[in-house]
Design an enzyme around this catalytic site. Structure first.
Site, short mmCIF file in Angstrom:
data_model
loop_
_atom_site.label_atom_id
_atom_site.label_comp_id
_atom_site.label_asym_id
_atom_site.label_seq_id
_atom_site.Cartn_x
_atom_site.Cartn_y
_atom_site.Cartn_z
N SER A 27 12.52 48.59 -16.80
CA SER A 27 11.56 48.45 -17.91
C SER A 27 11.07 47.01 -18.05
O SER A 27 11.78 46.06 -17.73
CB SER A 27 12.20 48.87 -19.24
OG SER A 27 12.65 50.20 -19.16
N GLN B 204 25.99 63.49 -44.14
CA GLN B 204 25.80 64.32 -45.34
C GLN B 204 27.14 64.89 -45.82
O GLN B 204 27.45 64.86 -47.01
CB GLN B 204 24.82 65.46 -45.02
CG GLN B 204 24.31 66.19 -46.24
CD GLN B 204 23.43 65.31 -47.12
OE1 GLN B 204 22.93 64.28 -46.69
NE2 GLN B 204 23.30 65.70 -48.38
N GLU C 203 16.30 55.94 -21.05
CA GLU C 203 16.24 56.78 -19.83
C GLU C 203 15.21 57.90 -20.00
O GLU C 203 15.40 59.03 -19.53
CB GLU C 203 17.63 57.31 -19.47
CG GLU C 203 18.56 56.13 -19.23
CD GLU C 203 19.60 56.35 -18.16
OE1 GLU C 203 19.46 57.30 -17.36
OE2 GLU C 203 20.54 55.55 -18.12
N GLU D 173 9.61 62.62 -25.53
CA GLU D 173 8.25 63.02 -25.12
C GLU D 173 8.15 63.04 -23.59
O GLU D 173 7.57 63.95 -23.00
CB GLU D 173 7.22 62.04 -25.71
CG GLU D 173 7.09 62.11 -27.23
CD GLU D 173 8.29 61.52 -27.98
OE1 GLU D 173 8.90 60.56 -27.49
OE2 GLU D 173 8.64 62.06 -29.05
#
Ligand SMILES: Cc1cc2nc3c(=O)[nH]c(=O)nc-3n(C[C@H](O)[C@H](O)[C@H](O)COP(=O)(O)OP(=O)(O)OC[C@H]3O[C@@H](n4cnc5c(N)ncnc54)[C@H](O)[C@@H]3O)c2cc1C
Length: 386
Positions: free
Chosen positions: A126, A337, A364, A368
Site C-alpha cells: 500500500s 451491549q 487485506e 467492498e
C-alpha cells in the site's frame, strides 16, 4: 466430508491454544495500553514453529498446511489480534518466498523468518495514494546493471520497522491499467535508502506496529527480485488470497473471544433477580454470535482446505474474509451491549475486541473489494460452486 482435524492440525491448534492462554492473553491489555510491540511473544511463536506454519520443513517451516495455519491464527487472535496480525504477515511473507523465491532466497530468508531471527516479515504494497487500487502505485524501481534503485513511499506497513525482511512492490514499467509493470523485491532492513517514517496512532491492534516507509535511492541486487519482472501484482494477489484466509481466521478468533467473554458475563451478572443470560434478548444475542462464529470458522476452513488441496480458492477466501470480518463487527458490538456500562471501559476485554475488530473489514482488501472479487469470480465461473 470430514470435519475432524488430523493429528498435525490438532497438534498445531493445541500448541497455539496453550501459547495463547499462557503467554499472549495475559499480556494483551497492557501491550495494547502501552502500544508495546510484543517482540518476546513473536520470538515465542517462532520457537513453536508458528511463524512459518505452511512453509516446507526443508527451509525451517512447520509444513503443517493451510488449515493448520488458519487454526493457529484463530487461537492467537482469540487472545490478541495485534499479535495475530504480526504472526499472519510473517507467515504470508514466508509463504511468498517459498512459492516465488529462488533457491538462494529461500535458503537465506526462510529459516530466519521461521525462527524469528529476523523477528518478522513485512508486506509493503500500500501507498498513500494507492490502497484498494494497488496498481496505481507510484514507487518506482529502475534497473542499473545488475542492481535496482527503488524510490517512493509506502504506507500502513505492518511490522515495517521491526521486520528483518520486507517484500516491496515497485513500478518497473509503464502503467497499463491492468497492473502490468510492477515487480516485487525482497529488501532487508537496514538497506541504505530505506527509512522508517511515522508510526500510525491506531484505534485498535495498538501493540502491532504500523508504519510509513520511504525509499530514497534504495539499491538492491537483481538477486533480491521476487518473481519475474512485471509479475509483481500476480505475486501480490496470490499472497492476498492466502492472506484473506488469515484475516478471516483472525476475525473468527475475535468472535470467539467476544462470545466467550459474553457467556461468562451473562451468567454472572444479575438484573431483575436473575442472571442476564435468562433474559431472552440477551440469550438470543449469544445464540446469534455462536451461529456467526461457526459460519465464519467453516468458511475460513473451507477456503484453507481448498488452498491446501491445490484447488482454486480466490472466491472462497474473499467470501470467508468478507463474512467473518463483518460478523466480527456484529459480535463485538453485541459483546459490548451484553456487558452494559463496563463493556464501554477498558476494565473488561470486550472494549479492546471492539477496537481491534474494526480494521478487519479494511485491511487485506476492504469489504467492498471482497464483494468485487466475489462478483468477478462468479461472473467468470458462471455459477456458485455447489
Ligand atoms: C492497521 C493497518 C495495517 C495495514 N497493514 C498493511 C500492510 O502490512 N501492508 C500493506 O501493503 N497494506 C497494509 N494496510 C493497508 C490496507 O490494506 C489498506 O488500508 C486497504 O487496502 C484500503 O486502502 P486505503 O486505505 O487506501 O483505502 P481506499 O482504497 O482509499 O478506500 C477508501 C474507501 O473506498 C472504497 N473503495 C475503493 N475502491 C472501491 C471500488 N472500486 N468500489 C467500491 N468501493 C471502493 C473502499 O472500500 C473504502 O471504503 C494496513 C492498513 C491498516 C489500517
Amino acid at each position: 466430508m470430514d470435519f475432524e482435524l488430523d493429528d498435525t492440525q490438532r497438534a498445531i491448534q493445541d500448541t497455539a491454544r496453550a501459547f495463547a492462554r499462557e503467554r499472549v492473553a495475559p499480556a494483551a491489555a497492557e501491550n495494547d495500553r502501552l502500544r508495546r510491540f510484543p517482540a518476546d511473544l513473536i520470538r515465542g511463536l517462532g520457537e513453536l514453529g508458528l511463524l512459518a506454519v505452511n512453509v516446507p520443513a526443508a527451509y525451517g517451516g512447520s509444513e503443517a498446511g493451510a488449515v493448520a495455519y488458519a487454526l493457529a491464527i484463530m487461537e492467537i487472535a482469540a487472545a490478541d489480534c495485534a499479535t495475530a496480525v504480526t504472526m499472519a504477515v510473517t507467515n504470508m511473507v514466508g509463504e511468498l518466498v517459498a512459492r516465488f523465491g529462488t533457491e538462494e532466497q529461500k535458503r537465506r530468508h526462510l529459516p530466519r523468518l521461521a525462527a524469528a531471527e529476523v523477528l518478522a516479515g513485512a508486506f509493503a504494497l500500500s501507498e498513500p495514494q494507492a490502497g484498494s487500487d494497488a496498481a496505481a502505485m507510484r514507487t518506482r524501481a529502475v534497473r542499473r546493471g545488475d542492481r535496482w534503485v527503488i524510490d517512493g513511499a509506502k504506507q500502513w506497513i505492518t511490522s515495517g520497522d521491526v521486520a528483518g525482511v520486507l517484500v516491496v512492490w515497485a513500478r518497473t514499467g509503464p502503467a497499463d491499467g491492468g497492473g502490468g509493470g510492477v515487480t516485487a523485491f525482497l529488501v532487508e532492513q537496514g538497506t541504505p535508502g530505506l527509512q522508517v517514517g511515522r508510526h500510525e496512532d491506531k484505534l485498535g491492534i495498538r501493540a502491532s506496529s504500523t508504519v510509513a516507509l520511504s525509499f530514497d535511492g534504495c539499491e538492491v541486487p537483481d538477486s533480491a527480485r521476487l518473481g519475474e519482472v512485471g509479475q509483481g501484482l500476480r505475486v501480490a494477489f496470490a499472497a492476498l488470497d492466502g492472506g484473506r484466509i488469515g484475516i478471516a481466521s483472525q476475525a473468527t478468533g475475535t468472535i470467539r473471544a467476544a462470545l466467550d467473554a459474553s457467556v461468562r458475563y451473562a451468567r454472572d451478572r444479575q438484573a431483575f433477580g436473575v442472571p442476564i443470560a435468562e433474559h431472552q434478548a440477551v440469550a438470543f444475542m449469544l445464540a446469534d454470535m455462536a451461529v456467526e462464529h461457526d459460519t465464519a470458522r467453516l468458511l475460513a476452513l473451507r477456503a484453507a482446505a481448498l488452498k491446501e488441496a491445490g484447488r482454486p480458492f480466490t472466491r472462497e477466501a474473499s467470501m470467508a474474509k468478507l463474512w467473518a470480518s463483518e460478523a466480527a463487527q456484529r459480535a463485538v458490538g453485541r459483546a459490548v451491549q451484553i456487558h452494559g456500562g463496563v463493556g464501554y471501559t477498558e476494565d473488561f476485554p470486550v472494549a479492546r475486541y471492539f477496537r481491534d475488530a474494526r480494521v478487519q473489514t479494511i485491511y487485506e482488501g476492504t469489504s467492498e473489494i471482497q464483494r468485487l472479487v466475489i462478483a468477478r469470480e462468479l461472473l467468470k465461473d458462471g455459477a456458485s460452486r455447489g
